[in-house]
Design a protein around this motif. Structure first.
Motif, PDB file in Angstrom:
ATOM      1  N   GLY A  35       0.833  -1.206   0.000  1.00 43.36           N
ATOM      2  CA  GLY A  35       0.000   0.000   0.000  1.00 43.36           C
ATOM      3  C   GLY A  35       0.867   1.255   0.000  1.00 43.36           C
ATOM      4  N   LEU A  38       2.631   1.720  -3.318  1.00 37.08           N
ATOM      5  CA  LEU A  38       1.698   2.223  -4.340  1.00 37.08           C
ATOM      6  C   LEU A  38       1.368   3.696  -4.114  1.00 37.08           C
ATOM      7  N   ARG A  39       1.192   4.081  -2.858  1.00 35.77           N
ATOM      8  CA  ARG A  39       0.897   5.500  -2.587  1.00 35.77           C
ATOM      9  C   ARG A  39       2.078   6.390  -2.994  1.00 35.77           C
ATOM     10  N   ILE A  56      -7.237   1.998  -6.515  1.00 42.23           N
ATOM     11  CA  ILE A  56      -6.931   2.240  -5.097  1.00 42.23           C
ATOM     12  C   ILE A  56      -7.907   3.224  -4.478  1.00 42.23           C
ATOM     13  N   GLY A  59     -10.884   1.640  -3.372  1.00 39.46           N
ATOM     14  CA  GLY A  59     -10.755   0.578  -2.360  1.00 39.46           C
ATOM     15  C   GLY A  59     -10.637  -0.800  -3.011  1.00 39.46           C
ATOM     16  N   GLU A  60     -10.433  -0.818  -4.343  1.00 36.87           N
ATOM     17  CA  GLU A  60     -10.282  -2.112  -5.038  1.00 36.87           C
ATOM     18  C   GLU A  60      -8.804  -2.472  -5.134  1.00 36.87           C
ATOM     19  N   PHE A  61      -8.520  -3.688  -5.596  1.00 37.59           N
ATOM     20  CA  PHE A  61      -7.138  -4.135  -5.691  1.00 37.59           C
ATOM     21  C   PHE A  61      -6.444  -3.598  -6.934  1.00 37.59           C
ATOM     22  N   ALA A  62      -5.150  -3.363  -6.792  1.00 37.73           N
ATOM     23  CA  ALA A  62      -4.328  -3.090  -7.970  1.00 37.73           C
ATOM     24  C   ALA A  62      -4.106  -4.432  -8.682  1.00 37.73           C
ATOM     25  N   ILE A  67       1.707  -5.495  -8.865  1.00 40.67           N
ATOM     26  CA  ILE A  67       2.083  -5.795  -7.477  1.00 40.67           C
ATOM     27  C   ILE A  67       3.299  -6.731  -7.448  1.00 40.67           C
ATOM     28  N   GLY A  88       0.410  -6.291   3.656  1.00 42.33           N
ATOM     29  CA  GLY A  88      -0.534  -5.989   2.572  1.00 42.33           C
ATOM     30  C   GLY A  88      -0.343  -6.873   1.356  1.00 42.33           C
ATOM     31  N   PHE A  89       0.544  -7.829   1.461  1.00 39.24           N
ATOM     32  CA  PHE A  89       0.802  -8.772   0.367  1.00 39.24           C
ATOM     33  C   PHE A  89       1.260 -10.086   0.981  1.00 39.24           C
ATOM     34  N   ARG A  91      -2.475 -10.911  -0.962  1.00 38.26           N
ATOM     35  CA  ARG A  91      -3.855 -10.631  -0.592  1.00 38.26           C
ATOM     36  C   ARG A  91      -4.853 -11.575  -1.245  1.00 38.26           C
ATOM     37  N   GLN A  95      -1.951 -14.429  -5.709  1.00 39.31           N
ATOM     38  CA  GLN A  95      -0.725 -13.767  -5.219  1.00 39.31           C
ATOM     39  C   GLN A  95       0.088 -14.703  -4.318  1.00 39.31           C
ATOM     40  N   ARG A 163      -5.716   9.390   4.612  1.00 45.05           N
ATOM     41  CA  ARG A 163      -5.420   8.806   3.303  1.00 45.05           C
ATOM     42  C   ARG A 163      -6.590   9.021   2.363  1.00 45.05           C
ATOM     43  N   ARG A 174     -13.781  -2.452   2.155  1.00 44.08           N
ATOM     44  CA  ARG A 174     -12.431  -2.999   2.302  1.00 44.08           C
ATOM     45  C   ARG A 174     -12.413  -4.123   3.323  1.00 44.08           C
TER      46      ARG A 174
HETATM   47  P1  AMP Z   1      -3.081  -0.881   2.352  1.00 41.77           P
HETATM   48  O1  AMP Z   1      -2.227   0.285   2.706  1.00 41.77           O
HETATM   49  O2  AMP Z   1      -2.386  -2.196   2.582  1.00 41.77           O
HETATM   50  O3  AMP Z   1      -4.433  -0.817   3.002  1.00 41.77           O
HETATM   51  O4  AMP Z   1      -3.316  -0.804   0.767  1.00 41.77           O
HETATM   52  C1  AMP Z   1      -3.986   0.289   0.185  1.00 41.77           C
HETATM   53  C2  AMP Z   1      -4.547  -0.100  -1.175  1.00 41.77           C
HETATM   54  O5  AMP Z   1      -3.460  -0.474  -2.060  1.00 41.77           O
HETATM   55  C3  AMP Z   1      -5.473  -1.306  -1.188  1.00 41.77           C
HETATM   56  O6  AMP Z   1      -6.810  -0.965  -0.860  1.00 41.77           O
HETATM   57  C4  AMP Z   1      -5.326  -1.789  -2.631  1.00 41.77           C
HETATM   58  O7  AMP Z   1      -6.085  -0.963  -3.502  1.00 41.77           O
HETATM   59  C5  AMP Z   1      -3.851  -1.545  -2.926  1.00 41.77           C
HETATM   60  N1  AMP Z   1      -3.046  -2.735  -2.604  1.00 41.77           N
HETATM   61  C6  AMP Z   1      -2.136  -2.859  -1.579  1.00 41.77           C
HETATM   62  N2  AMP Z   1      -1.595  -4.097  -1.560  1.00 41.77           N
HETATM   63  C7  AMP Z   1      -2.167  -4.776  -2.586  1.00 41.77           C
HETATM   64  C8  AMP Z   1      -2.056  -6.115  -3.075  1.00 41.77           C
HETATM   65  N3  AMP Z   1      -1.251  -7.020  -2.503  1.00 41.77           N
HETATM   66  N4  AMP Z   1      -2.803  -6.450  -4.160  1.00 41.77           N
HETATM   67  C9  AMP Z   1      -3.632  -5.574  -4.753  1.00 41.77           C
HETATM   68  N5  AMP Z   1      -3.800  -4.313  -4.331  1.00 41.77           N
HETATM   69  C10 AMP Z   1      -3.087  -3.898  -3.260  1.00 41.77           C
END
Ligand code: AMP
Length: 225
Positions: A35, A38-39, A56, A59-62, A67, A88-89, A91, A95, A163, A174
């Protein structure tokens, strides 16, 4: 020996990012938060950031390819050779499978999969107050754990704000995604004998102690198996 290669699991808001950061500092192993990565990519306006921003924010997955590319890159850094904490991985089941391959390629395996669990009401309360430093990623809670100076990070003086994806209407969604898609993959780590569970309903210090005990437990268990 205590485990070095970790994955941290828990619902969004359960405190796994905070605990992963604490363990990372103590053990001097990198905290790899997909996460946060990605941010950072979004903030820097990179091609990856532009590709994942819409998902993101909803609130959906990348997508998996993005990843996995980021994970492989993080694991190739020299500091990951002595261990890491994944936050966060993985998920999803796909994966998990790809992650096992990435680890096997390097002759590594997960030694401790740690689930931090708490009732949904506790998690929602934490998510509602969650604020993070836009520069270094440190998390705070507006009510229970605010920065010393309002809006400024204690560590790096960066701006502390909510965020973009922490809107109340996205929280339930989520949590549902965590329940439906991520929880089932715990079975994989339970079967591998590396899953340990910790009660996340408590102060940061209390949960930190529980995690230290759980890591010792996971070591003694692998010693007998
Ligand atoms: P987090 O900070 O772990 O809550 O992640 C924030 C957002 O990043 C998530 O809601 C997803 O959109 C994306 N994200 C983070 N990790 C993954 C992952 N392993 N697979 C897909 N999307 C992810």
């Amino acid at each position: 020996m205590l485990p070095r290669n970790h994955v941290f699991f828990g619902a969004p808001g359960v405190g796994k990012g905070v605990q992963a950061a604490l363990l990372s500092r103590r053990e001097k192993i990198p905290h790899i938060s997909t996460g946060a990565i990605l941010r950072d990519e979004i903030a820097a306006g990179t091609a990856v950031g532009r590709r994942v921003k819409v998902a993101i924010d909803r609130g959906e997955f990348a997508d998996d390819e993005t990843i996995l590319e980021l994970i492989a890159r993080a694991l190739d850094r020299p500091d990951a050779a002595g261990g890491f904490i994944m936050d966060g991985f993985p998920r999803t089941t796909s994966q998990v499978r790809r992650f096992d391959e990435i680890l096997a390629d390097r002759g590594w395996r997960i030694e401790c999969a740690l689930l931090i669990d708490a009732p949904e009401a506790v998690v929602i309360r934490r998510l509602r107050g969650r604020i993070v430093c836009a520069s270094c990623g440190r998390s705070y809670h507006s009510e229970f754990d605010p920065p010393r100076v309002r809006g400024r990070c204690d560590d790096c003086r960066g701006p502390v704000t909510r965020r973009d994806d922490d809107r109340p209407e996205a929280h339930r969604e989520r949590l549902r995604i965590f329940r439906d898609r991520t929880r089932p993959i715990l079975t994989h780590y339970r079967e591998a004998g590396v899953l340990v569970e910790v009660d996340g309903d408590g102060s940061i210090e209390v949960v930190e102690k529980r995690i230290a005990a759980a890591r010792r437990r996971s070591t003694s268990r692998s010693a007998v198996s």
